[in-house]
Design a protein around this motif. Sequence first.
Motif, PDB file in Angstrom:
ATOM      1  N   ALA A 216      -1.587  -2.204  -0.953  1.00 13.52           N
ATOM      2  CA  ALA A 216      -0.486  -1.829  -0.267  1.00 13.52           C
ATOM      3  C   ALA A 216       0.117  -2.427   0.823  1.00 13.52           C
ATOM      4  N   ALA A 217      -1.125  -2.903   1.961  1.00 10.35           N
ATOM      5  CA  ALA A 217      -0.857  -3.758   2.749  1.00 10.35           C
ATOM      6  C   ALA A 217       0.152  -4.823   2.717  1.00 10.35           C
ATOM      7  N   THR A 218      -0.428  -5.480   1.587  1.00 15.32           N
ATOM      8  CA  THR A 218       0.480  -6.831   0.840  1.00 15.32           C
ATOM      9  C   THR A 218       1.945  -6.552   0.705  1.00 15.32           C
ATOM     10  N   PHE A 219       1.743  -5.220   0.041  1.00 12.09           N
ATOM     11  CA  PHE A 219       3.296  -5.172  -0.241  1.00 12.09           C
ATOM     12  C   PHE A 219       4.159  -4.829   0.965  1.00 12.09           C
ATOM     13  N   VAL A 220       3.731  -3.952   1.973  1.00 13.50           N
ATOM     14  CA  VAL A 220       4.445  -3.834   3.086  1.00 13.50           C
ATOM     15  C   VAL A 220       4.789  -4.861   3.763  1.00 13.50           C
TER      16      VAL A 220
ATOM     17  N   TYR B   3       7.523  -7.536   2.959  1.00 13.55           N
ATOM     18  CA  TYR B   3       9.011  -6.955   3.320  1.00 13.55           C
ATOM     19  C   TYR B   3       9.275  -7.163   4.801  1.00 13.55           C
ATOM     20  N   ALA B   4       8.173  -6.743   5.661  1.00 14.39           N
ATOM     21  CA  ALA B   4       8.268  -6.636   6.864  1.00 14.39           C
ATOM     22  C   ALA B   4       7.423  -7.320   7.963  1.00 14.39           C
ATOM     23  N   GLY B   5       6.817  -8.296   7.551  1.00 14.10           N
ATOM     24  CA  GLY B   5       5.629  -9.014   8.113  1.00 14.10           C
ATOM     25  C   GLY B   5       4.156  -8.206   8.067  1.00 14.10           C
ATOM     26  N   TRP B   6       3.121  -9.044   8.684  1.00 17.22           N
ATOM     27  CA  TRP B   6       1.868  -8.527   8.715  1.00 17.22           C
ATOM     28  C   TRP B   6       1.558  -7.252   9.831  1.00 17.22           C
ATOM     29  N   ARG B   7       2.564  -7.346  10.988  1.00 19.95           N
ATOM     30  CA  ARG B   7       2.234  -6.571  11.967  1.00 19.95           C
ATOM     31  C   ARG B   7       2.729  -4.976  11.639  1.00 19.95           C
ATOM     32  N   SER B   8       3.598  -5.105  10.720  1.00 20.95           N
ATOM     33  CA  SER B   8       4.147  -3.559  10.183  1.00 20.95           C
ATOM     34  C   SER B   8       3.169  -2.953   9.316  1.00 20.95           C
ATOM     35  N   ALA B   9       2.075  -3.670   8.694  1.00 18.99           N
ATOM     36  CA  ALA B   9       1.218  -3.239   7.917  1.00 18.99           C
ATOM     37  C   ALA B   9       0.105  -2.474   8.932  1.00 18.99           C
TER      38      ALA B   9
ATOM     39  N   GLU C 247      -9.877  -0.759   7.751  1.00 16.62           N
ATOM     40  CA  GLU C 247     -10.748  -1.990   7.764  1.00 16.62           C
ATOM     41  C   GLU C 247     -10.375  -3.409   6.937  1.00 16.62           C
ATOM     42  N   MET C 248      -9.845  -2.816   5.823  1.00 13.27           N
ATOM     43  CA  MET C 248      -9.510  -3.836   4.664  1.00 13.27           C
ATOM     44  C   MET C 248      -8.157  -4.755   4.884  1.00 13.27           C
ATOM     45  N   LEU C 249      -7.477  -4.265   6.073  1.00 14.49           N
ATOM     46  CA  LEU C 249      -5.953  -4.887   6.029  1.00 14.49           C
ATOM     47  C   LEU C 249      -5.981  -6.404   6.129  1.00 14.49           C
ATOM     48  N   PRO C 250      -6.880  -6.944   6.941  1.00 12.03           N
ATOM     49  CA  PRO C 250      -6.764  -8.435   7.042  1.00 12.03           C
ATOM     50  C   PRO C 250      -6.839  -9.050   5.708  1.00 12.03           C
ATOM     51  N   VAL C 251      -7.667  -8.557   4.518  1.00 11.50           N
ATOM     52  CA  VAL C 251      -7.639  -9.228   3.320  1.00 11.50           C
ATOM     53  C   VAL C 251      -6.603  -9.729   2.701  1.00 11.50           C
ATOM     54  N   GLY C 252      -5.570  -8.914   2.541  1.00  5.89           N
ATOM     55  CA  GLY C 252      -4.086  -9.188   1.879  1.00  5.89           C
ATOM     56  C   GLY C 252      -3.126  -9.855   2.967  1.00  5.89           C
ATOM     57  N   LEU C 253      -3.607  -9.926   4.272  1.00  5.89           N
ATOM     58  CA  LEU C 253      -2.669 -10.582   5.351  1.00  5.89           C
ATOM     59  C   LEU C 253      -3.319 -11.946   6.065  1.00  5.89           C
ATOM     60  N   LEU C 254      -4.371 -12.289   5.508  1.00  3.56           N
ATOM     61  CA  LEU C 254      -5.423 -13.344   6.043  1.00  3.56           C
ATOM     62  C   LEU C 254      -4.285 -14.826   6.553  1.00  3.56           C
TER      63      LEU C 254
END
Length: 388
Positions: free
Chosen positions: A156-160, A163-169, A29-36
């Motif tokens: 964690a999502a921001t870290f991933v 290195y590999a883009g938001w889709r990888s998270a 649910e929270m993934l978009p926050v760090g990837l917005l």
Amino acid sequence: MTITDVSVRARPLAVASVAVGTFAIVTSEMLPVGLLTSIAADLGVSAGTAGLTMSAPGLVAAVAAPALAVTARRLDRRVVLLALMAVLAVANLAAALAPNHAVMLAARVLTGVSIGGFWAFAAGLGQRLVPARHVGRATSIILGGVSVASVLGVPAATFVSSYAGWRSAFAAAGVLALLLVGVLAATLPPLWQPAGDAPAETAEKRFTWLSGPLRVILTLTALTVSGHFAAYTYVRPFLEQVSHAGPALIGTALLLYGAAGVAGNFAAGARAARNPRATLVVLAVLMAAATALLPLAGLPLVLLMVWGLGYGGIGVTLQLWIMRTGGGELGTALFVGVFNVSIALGAFAGGRIADGVSVSAVMGVAAGLAALSAAVAGIAGRSRTTGS
């Protein structure tokens, strides 16, 4: 097999797998926050519009939680949880492959269904998986998955993604959900409604306790959570535009926020078990002070940690408080519903403010709502709740 049957002996692996499951759904649910920022740029929309990827699952989860609590009442909870985790896997993988914003939103709607149902059912499973003397600890572990995900999922999502883009998270979250389908299948026993259980109560009987302490708790949930997500959904644009932070500093800041949040979760849990009202007041004051001062700080690492410390304890404090009201599974479902609609409304309002005013303005909104929550808890909570 009845609930009593499966509660004869402890099932620590089942408890642990459900806790990881709650971690997975809330992290998703929270993934978009760090990837917005990255999502918005890739899909060709504004940051405020991209924030709908937070609003959509929250609104759907708010409806799904009470709806599934009623419609799946007689089903094997094990099968329901497996199905909801499979839905989460499909949703995250679809988001990772989304070619445009419309497909992304559709994937996030599926995420919302999984979130609402899984969280609502998982919160009360402790009493079905362990002997009575261990129920408190098992419930804390299961609900800890929610709290830890709320503060660690974004870093964690921001870290991933760095290195590999938001889709990888999103892809990683989908793979985790797929693995959990197997783990839950292997560790959970059948969880049927016990034979001879009383028929479902009338709607009037189910909702009479809304006039008591539960109404105060749901109000506090709406104020605190909506204010938090009005600002937190846009914390990355804030750090980029106001603090002029680069990707490395943003990742560090969110990791510090997460570490402080974990500390807040466990520190608040011990105190909230004895006095949830006073604990919530302290946590809300910490959030109000931190968000009010953030626009004034040059390098806001300390203030982000204070914010994380405050919000990190909110989930477990509200959960423990609501359990003391005796609302049962439907009470938990209503709490999950209010929590998630607050996430959605907060993210939506924050997007409108960020686009129409500034990203700094959302911090002021968060501070005001947190302060109001502290006031409500201090006044209404003292006179309308027990044990606090």
